[in-house]
Each structure stands twice: as structure tokens, then as C-alpha cells.
Design a protein around this motif. Structure first.
Motif, PDB file in Angstrom:
ATOM      1  N   ILE A   1       0.841  -1.203   0.000  1.00  0.00           N
ATOM      2  CA  ILE A   1       0.000   0.000   0.000  1.00  0.00           C
ATOM      3  C   ILE A   1       0.873   1.250   0.000  1.00  0.00           C
ATOM      4  CG2 ILE A   1      -1.696   1.340   1.313  1.00  0.00           C
ATOM      5  CD1 ILE A   1      -2.838  -1.291   2.344  1.00  0.00           C
ATOM      6  N   ASP A   2       0.509   2.214  -0.820  1.00  0.00           N
ATOM      7  CA  ASP A   2       1.204   3.503  -0.869  1.00  0.00           C
ATOM      8  C   ASP A   2       0.533   4.486   0.091  1.00  0.00           C
ATOM      9  OD1 ASP A   2       2.771   5.634  -1.475  1.00  0.00           O
ATOM     10  OD2 ASP A   2       2.079   5.875  -3.535  1.00  0.00           O
ATOM     11  N   TYR A   3      -0.774   4.681  -0.078  1.00  0.00           N
ATOM     12  CA  TYR A   3      -1.521   5.537   0.846  1.00  0.00           C
ATOM     13  C   TYR A   3      -3.005   5.192   0.797  1.00  0.00           C
ATOM     14  CZ  TYR A   3      -2.757   8.370  -3.287  1.00  0.00           C
ATOM     15  OH  TYR A   3      -3.214   8.788  -4.509  1.00  0.00           O
ATOM     16  N   ILE A   4      -3.727   5.661   1.803  1.00  0.00           N
ATOM     17  CA  ILE A   4      -5.184   5.532   1.867  1.00  0.00           C
ATOM     18  C   ILE A   4      -5.757   6.939   1.996  1.00  0.00           C
ATOM     19  CG2 ILE A   4      -7.151   4.596   3.138  1.00  0.00           C
ATOM     20  CD1 ILE A   4      -5.307   2.389   4.161  1.00  0.00           C
ATOM     21  N   PHE A   5      -6.741   7.255   1.161  1.00  0.00           N
ATOM     22  CA  PHE A   5      -7.353   8.584   1.192  1.00  0.00           C
ATOM     23  C   PHE A   5      -8.868   8.459   1.271  1.00  0.00           C
ATOM     24  CE2 PHE A   5      -9.601  11.982  -1.028  1.00  0.00           C
ATOM     25  CZ  PHE A   5      -9.145  13.101  -0.357  1.00  0.00           C
ATOM     26  N   TYR A   6      -9.460   9.194   2.227  1.00  0.00           N
ATOM     27  CA  TYR A   6     -10.912   9.334   2.317  1.00  0.00           C
ATOM     28  C   TYR A   6     -11.253  10.795   2.124  1.00  0.00           C
ATOM     29  CZ  TYR A   6     -15.372  10.377   4.578  1.00  0.00           C
ATOM     30  OH  TYR A   6     -16.624  10.869   4.847  1.00  0.00           O
ATOM     31  N   GLY A   7     -12.261  11.066   1.280  1.00  0.00           N
ATOM     32  CA  GLY A   7     -12.696  12.441   1.063  1.00  0.00           C
ATOM     33  C   GLY A   7     -14.207  12.527   1.010  1.00  0.00           C
ATOM     34  N   ASN A   8     -14.741  13.674   1.405  1.00  0.00           N
ATOM     35  CA  ASN A   8     -16.185  13.886   1.378  1.00  0.00           C
ATOM     36  C   ASN A   8     -16.492  15.343   1.060  1.00  0.00           C
ATOM     37  OD1 ASN A   8     -18.443  14.923   3.743  1.00  0.00           O
ATOM     38  ND2 ASN A   8     -19.145  13.597   2.090  1.00  0.00           N
ATOM     39  N   ASN A   9     -17.476  15.534   0.187  1.00  0.00           N
ATOM     40  CA  ASN A   9     -17.985  16.866  -0.127  1.00  0.00           C
ATOM     41  C   ASN A   9     -19.496  16.764  -0.234  1.00  0.00           C
ATOM     42  OD1 ASN A   9     -18.315  19.522  -0.893  1.00  0.00           O
ATOM     43  ND2 ASN A   9     -17.709  19.181  -3.011  1.00  0.00           N
ATOM     44  N   GLU A  10     -20.202  17.210   0.807  1.00  0.00           N
ATOM     45  CA  GLU A  10     -21.657  17.110   0.902  1.00  0.00           C
ATOM     46  C   GLU A  10     -22.095  15.648   0.739  1.00  0.00           C
ATOM     47  OE1 GLU A  10     -23.185  19.969  -1.861  1.00  0.00           O
ATOM     48  OE2 GLU A  10     -22.669  21.673  -0.570  1.00  0.00           O
ATOM     49  N   GLN A  11     -22.804  15.300  -0.341  1.00  0.00           N
ATOM     50  CA  GLN A  11     -23.287  13.935  -0.524  1.00  0.00           C
ATOM     51  C   GLN A  11     -22.345  13.064  -1.345  1.00  0.00           C
ATOM     52  OE1 GLN A  11     -26.034  12.471   1.004  1.00  0.00           O
ATOM     53  NE2 GLN A  11     -25.789  14.373   2.156  1.00  0.00           N
ATOM     54  N   ASP A  12     -21.185  13.576  -1.665  1.00  0.00           N
ATOM     55  CA  ASP A  12     -20.196  12.800  -2.417  1.00  0.00           C
ATOM     56  C   ASP A  12     -19.167  12.207  -1.468  1.00  0.00           C
ATOM     57  OD1 ASP A  12     -21.258  13.226  -4.976  1.00  0.00           O
ATOM     58  OD2 ASP A  12     -20.307  15.183  -5.101  1.00  0.00           O
ATOM     59  N   TYR A  13     -18.997  10.886  -1.555  1.00  0.00           N
ATOM     60  CA  TYR A  13     -18.040  10.166  -0.715  1.00  0.00           C
ATOM     61  C   TYR A  13     -17.028   9.456  -1.605  1.00  0.00           C
ATOM     62  CZ  TYR A  13     -21.301  10.924   3.133  1.00  0.00           C
ATOM     63  OH  TYR A  13     -22.105  11.502   4.075  1.00  0.00           O
ATOM     64  N   TYR A  14     -15.792   9.404  -1.119  1.00  0.00           N
ATOM     65  CA  TYR A  14     -14.722   8.826  -1.946  1.00  0.00           C
ATOM     66  C   TYR A  14     -13.673   8.177  -1.053  1.00  0.00           C
ATOM     67  CZ  TYR A  14     -10.908   8.597  -5.381  1.00  0.00           C
ATOM     68  OH  TYR A  14      -9.907   8.168  -6.207  1.00  0.00           O
ATOM     69  N   LEU A  15     -13.254   6.973  -1.434  1.00  0.00           N
ATOM     70  CA  LEU A  15     -12.177   6.275  -0.734  1.00  0.00           C
ATOM     71  C   LEU A  15     -11.232   5.691  -1.771  1.00  0.00           C
ATOM     72  CD1 LEU A  15     -11.010   5.176   1.975  1.00  0.00           C
ATOM     73  CD2 LEU A  15     -12.353   3.108   1.565  1.00  0.00           C
ATOM     74  N   LYS A  16      -9.942   5.915  -1.577  1.00  0.00           N
ATOM     75  CA  LYS A  16      -8.936   5.406  -2.512  1.00  0.00           C
ATOM     76  C   LYS A  16      -7.853   4.655  -1.755  1.00  0.00           C
ATOM     77  CE  LYS A  16      -5.793   6.862  -6.226  1.00  0.00           C
ATOM     78  NZ  LYS A  16      -5.338   7.997  -7.069  1.00  0.00           N
ATOM     79  N   LEU A  17      -7.597   3.407  -2.171  1.00  0.00           N
ATOM     80  CA  LEU A  17      -6.475   2.625  -1.667  1.00  0.00           C
ATOM     81  C   LEU A  17      -5.447   2.587  -2.785  1.00  0.00           C
ATOM     82  CD1 LEU A  17      -8.938   1.593   0.108  1.00  0.00           C
ATOM     83  CD2 LEU A  17      -7.594  -0.484   0.423  1.00  0.00           C
ATOM     84  N   LYS A  18      -4.392   3.371  -2.646  1.00  0.00           N
ATOM     85  CA  LYS A  18      -3.367   3.476  -3.675  1.00  0.00           C
ATOM     86  C   LYS A  18      -2.224   2.519  -3.338  1.00  0.00           C
ATOM     87  CE  LYS A  18      -0.892   5.338  -7.053  1.00  0.00           C
ATOM     88  NZ  LYS A  18       0.369   4.598  -6.819  1.00  0.00           N
ATOM     89  N   PHE A  19      -1.895   1.626  -4.286  1.00  0.00           N
ATOM     90  CA  PHE A  19      -0.818   0.673  -4.096  1.00  0.00           C
ATOM     91  C   PHE A  19       0.431   1.132  -4.843  1.00  0.00           C
ATOM     92  CE2 PHE A  19      -4.597  -1.577  -3.028  1.00  0.00           C
ATOM     93  CZ  PHE A  19      -4.230  -2.539  -2.097  1.00  0.00           C
TER      94      PHE A  19
END
Length: 412
Positions: free
Chosen positions: A383-401
Motif C-alpha cells: 500500500i502507498d496511501y489511503i485517502f478518504y474524502g467527502n464533499n456534501e453527498q459525495d463520498y470517496y475512498l482510494k487505496l493506492k498501491f
């Protein structure tokens, strides 16, 4: 039969095989527990098509691994039916780490042989265990979980065959190979799961949130952890552990930065010499210690302080004991509180006015997990990094290898 008709027949048969193997779904219905509050669904046909395409474009993998044991039983031949939709679910009011899935048997005896080969131990009462994986078997199916706490309630619901625990999975996967459904919190939309060349993305189908600018800024830092969350996100995360925290504490915003460091820890033990006199022994061990700073903004600092005092989270030395990494200090200011580790001071990173959690992989992190198996250590180290982001009703999760010679789907 002339050659043209024979060719047409071959093409039709080939197309039929392709359709039934990679596209045809016998049943989009899948069974989950009626009290499941989160469900992960994976379209196995889509996943198979993506795997075959990746395999076709990487000839080096066509003949498999040279180290593979020819006598080993693969999961495909283990005696369980591979469903068109693989499902994993979480039960209400259970630990966040407790997840389950249900499989039907094709051949129960083959599955028992598979478990023996994989070195599962018989715990009695038809329960088998290996590390943190538990399996409960009945005559027609088995429940697989990261805990055995929910086996009884799940088994009871399956016997009832209630319509409440039958889900039409095909309706919830529009993009990617899978989706996530939250049945108890309708404020969070359904999310799609996409497996890419070197990362996994979990996001809204709307795809209106662009995390690239934030990730680019965070990658310029050297911190192990960077996070910034508003009241809504704090409420979502804290509800996993303490449903009353966000509302009772009056915390409206959190900003934190943390680094990892290996330090020497002195351990004092006592023994006896040859004359039975007590002797103090001092030894040194290396431990991983975080250095951190946390800024908590509150809509009512006085109420927040009272809440912390009632919880006994602030001791006489003005340490915030809810954080297990000691020592630290907590100081009250005009907008809330600041918590700092005292071993080494670090600075809070600039505020981005976004909602995110960014965790960068660190070699020290892996060394602190002594009980992990080799595959688990390999997964974490990749794994390189893990990122969680949110903007109002938009949700995002990225597992970067980390970059590799093979795409993700061929690495496992």
C-alpha cells in the motif's frame, strides 16, 4: 455440412460459451442477514472478465506460478458454489471489524478437505478457525466471518428463509465490479467499487467529486497522518464507536497531523540474586511512538470541557487519556482544545477547508504488527496511501498501491 455453415456454427457456439461463462447470471438474488446495516456486493462475472482481460495482456502469467503446489485445492474446487454476486455484510450493533458472508455447498466433504489443507482447526459445534477467520457449517451452507459472535443469529434467520433477507444484488451495481449499500443510514448513497491498475476506488455513482487536487497537496507533506473533518463527518465516524460522542461533546471540527518514530523504551523488572535479595533489572526495547498535534474546535468549549471531565478523559496532569499514546497535554483555547504529544513537538499542517483522512504507508507501521501472516504483511507493505474524502453527498475512498509489474487483480 459445408465450411461456411461449420464456421458459423463454431462462431455461434463460441459466442454462447463466452456469454454463459462471462455474462449470464443465473440469479441476482443473494441472501444476507435481515439485521445487516452494511452490505458489500461483488459481481463475480464482471470481476472474472476483468481478470481474464488482464491475464490476456500479461503473457508472463499465462502458465501460473512455478512455486504453486500441484496438490493444493483451489477455492474454485473447494466444494462451495461461487455465486454470481459475492456478498459480505455487517450486523447492526456489532464490532466494526465483524463481517460475514454465506456460501452454499456443492460438496461438503470437499470443503472439509479444503479446510484441513488450509490448516483450519476444529473448534467444535461445526465451527472451524484459522487466525481471524471463522467458519460455521450446516448441511447445505456455511457462514464465513471475522468473528463467531453473529453465527447464531445469522443461522436462525437463514432457517426462516424470510424475504427480508433476500436482496436483488443486480440493482445495486451499476459501475465497477461491486458496490456498497448502507441499509441503516439512507443519508449515505450507494457506492461503487472499481479495481484499477494500481488502486481501488470506492465512490458515488454520480462521480462529481474530484479528489486529485487535495491528494496532490497532501502528497507534498511527509506526515504519516493528515486529517480534517467537519461535524457531519465526525458524527459518521464517531457513531461507529460512541454514538453519543459527536452530539454530547459539541466538537464541530477536527484537524490533526501525526508522524511515526522508533524510540527506545526502558522496561524495569525485578528478580532475585543468589542470596534472594531483590534486584532491579533494566532492559531496553524499541517501540513505535506517534508524535502528533490535534486541534479540536467546539461550538461550546465549556460543554466540551465538562463532557471530557465527566468521561474522566483529562487527568490531574492535564493529559488527554482517551488517546492511549502517552504522554500528551491538552490545552483549552478560545475555539476549543489542542492536544499535543510531549515527547517531540510537531506543527499542525495548513488548513485545507476540506473533509479528508490521508494515511501514508510507513515502514515502521509494518514492524509494529508482529502477529500478521506473510500474505497480510505483503498486502500492507504494497500500500502507498489511503485517502478518504467527502464533499456534501459525495463520498470517496482510494487505496493506492505501489507501482508494480502487474495490475492489482493479478497480484493476489
Amino acid at each position: 455440412m459445408n465450411k461456411k455453415k461449420l464456421l458459423v456454427l463454431v462462431v455461434v457456439l463460441f459466442a454462447a460459451v463466452i456469454y454463459f461463462v462471462f455474462y449470464h447470471k443465473k440469479n441476482t438474488l443473494t441472501m444476507v442477514a435481515a439485521n445487516a446495516d452494511a452490505i458489500i456486493l461483488v459481481d463475480t462475472k464482471k470481476l472474472t472478465r476483468q481478470y481474464v482481460y488482464s491475464l490476456a495482456t500479461h503473457p508472463s502469467q499465462w502458465f501460473g506460478s512455478k512455486n504453486k503446489d500441484e496438490n493444493s485445492i483451489s477455492i474454485l474446487k473447494s466444494g462451495v458454489k461461487i455465486p454470481d454476486f459475492f456478498q459480505v455484510f455487517h450486523l447492526k450493533n456489532s464490532k466494526i471489524s465483524d463481517w460475514y458472508s454465506v456460501f452454499e455447498f456443492k460438496d461438503k466433504q470437499k470443503f472439509i478437505a479444503f479446510l484441513k489443507q488450509q490448516k483450519f482447526t476444529d473448534q467444535g459445534n461445526n465451527i472451524f478457525r484459522k487466525d481471524q477467520i471463522y467458519i460455521k457449517m450446516s448441511d447445505k451452507n456455511c457462514i464465513v466471518g471475522t468473528s463467531d459472535q453473529g453465527f447464531e443469529s445469522i443461522g436462525y434467520q437463514m432457517l426462516l428463509s424470510s424475504k427480508n433477507n433476500v436482496l436483488d444484488a443486480g440493482k445495486f451495481i451499476n459501475r465497477g465490479v461491486g458496490g456498497i449499500l448502507f441499509t441503516s443510514d439512507h443519508s449515505i448513497p450507494n457506492l461503487s467499487i472499481e479495481i484499477n491498475e494500481d488502486h481501488i476506488e470506492i465512490k458515488n455513482d454520480s462521480n462529481s467529486y474530484d479528489p486529485a487536487p487535495i491528494i496532490s497537496k497532501l502528497q507534498q507533506t511527509k506526515s504519516f497522518l493528515e486529517t480534517e473533518l467537519n461535524a457531519a463527518n465526525l458524527n459518521n465516524f464517531s457513531s461507529l464507536f460512541d454514538k453519543a460522542f459527536a452530539e454530547s461533546s459539541q466538537i464541530s471540527h477536527l484537524k490533526a497531523t501525526a508522524n511515526l518514530e522508533q524510540v527506545n523504551d526502558t522496561i524495569i523488572t525485578y528478580g532475585y540474586d543468589d542470596n534472594f535479595n531483590e534486584v532491579e533489572k533494566e532492559s531496553i526495547q524499541k517501540i513505535i511512538q506517534p508524535n502528533y498535534v490535534i486541534d479540536l474546535q467546539s461550538s461550546d468549549p465549556e460543554k466540551t470541557e465538562s463532557y471530557f471531565q465527566n468521561k474522566k478523559w483529562i487527568n490531574a496532569q492535564k493529559q488527554f487519556t482517551a488517546i492511549p499514546f502517552q504522554p500528551n497535554t491538552i490545552e483549552k483555547n478560545k475555539t476549543g482544545f489542542e492536544i499535543k504529544s510531549t515527547r517531540k513537538s510537531i506543527q499542525l499542517s495548513p488548513k485545507l477547508n476540506e473533509n479528508y483522512i490521508f494515511v501514508r504507508n510507513n515502514a515502521l507501521l509494518l514492524s509494529s504488527f508482529k502477529s500478521l501472516t506473510k500474505p497480510e504483511k505483503k498486502l500492507i507493505s504494497d500500500i502507498d496511501y489511503i485517502f478518504y474524502g467527502n464533499n456534501e453527498q459525495d463520498y470517496y475512498l482510494k487505496l493506492k498501491f505501489k507501482k508494480g509489474k502487474l495490475p492489482l487483480i493479478l497480484r493476489w
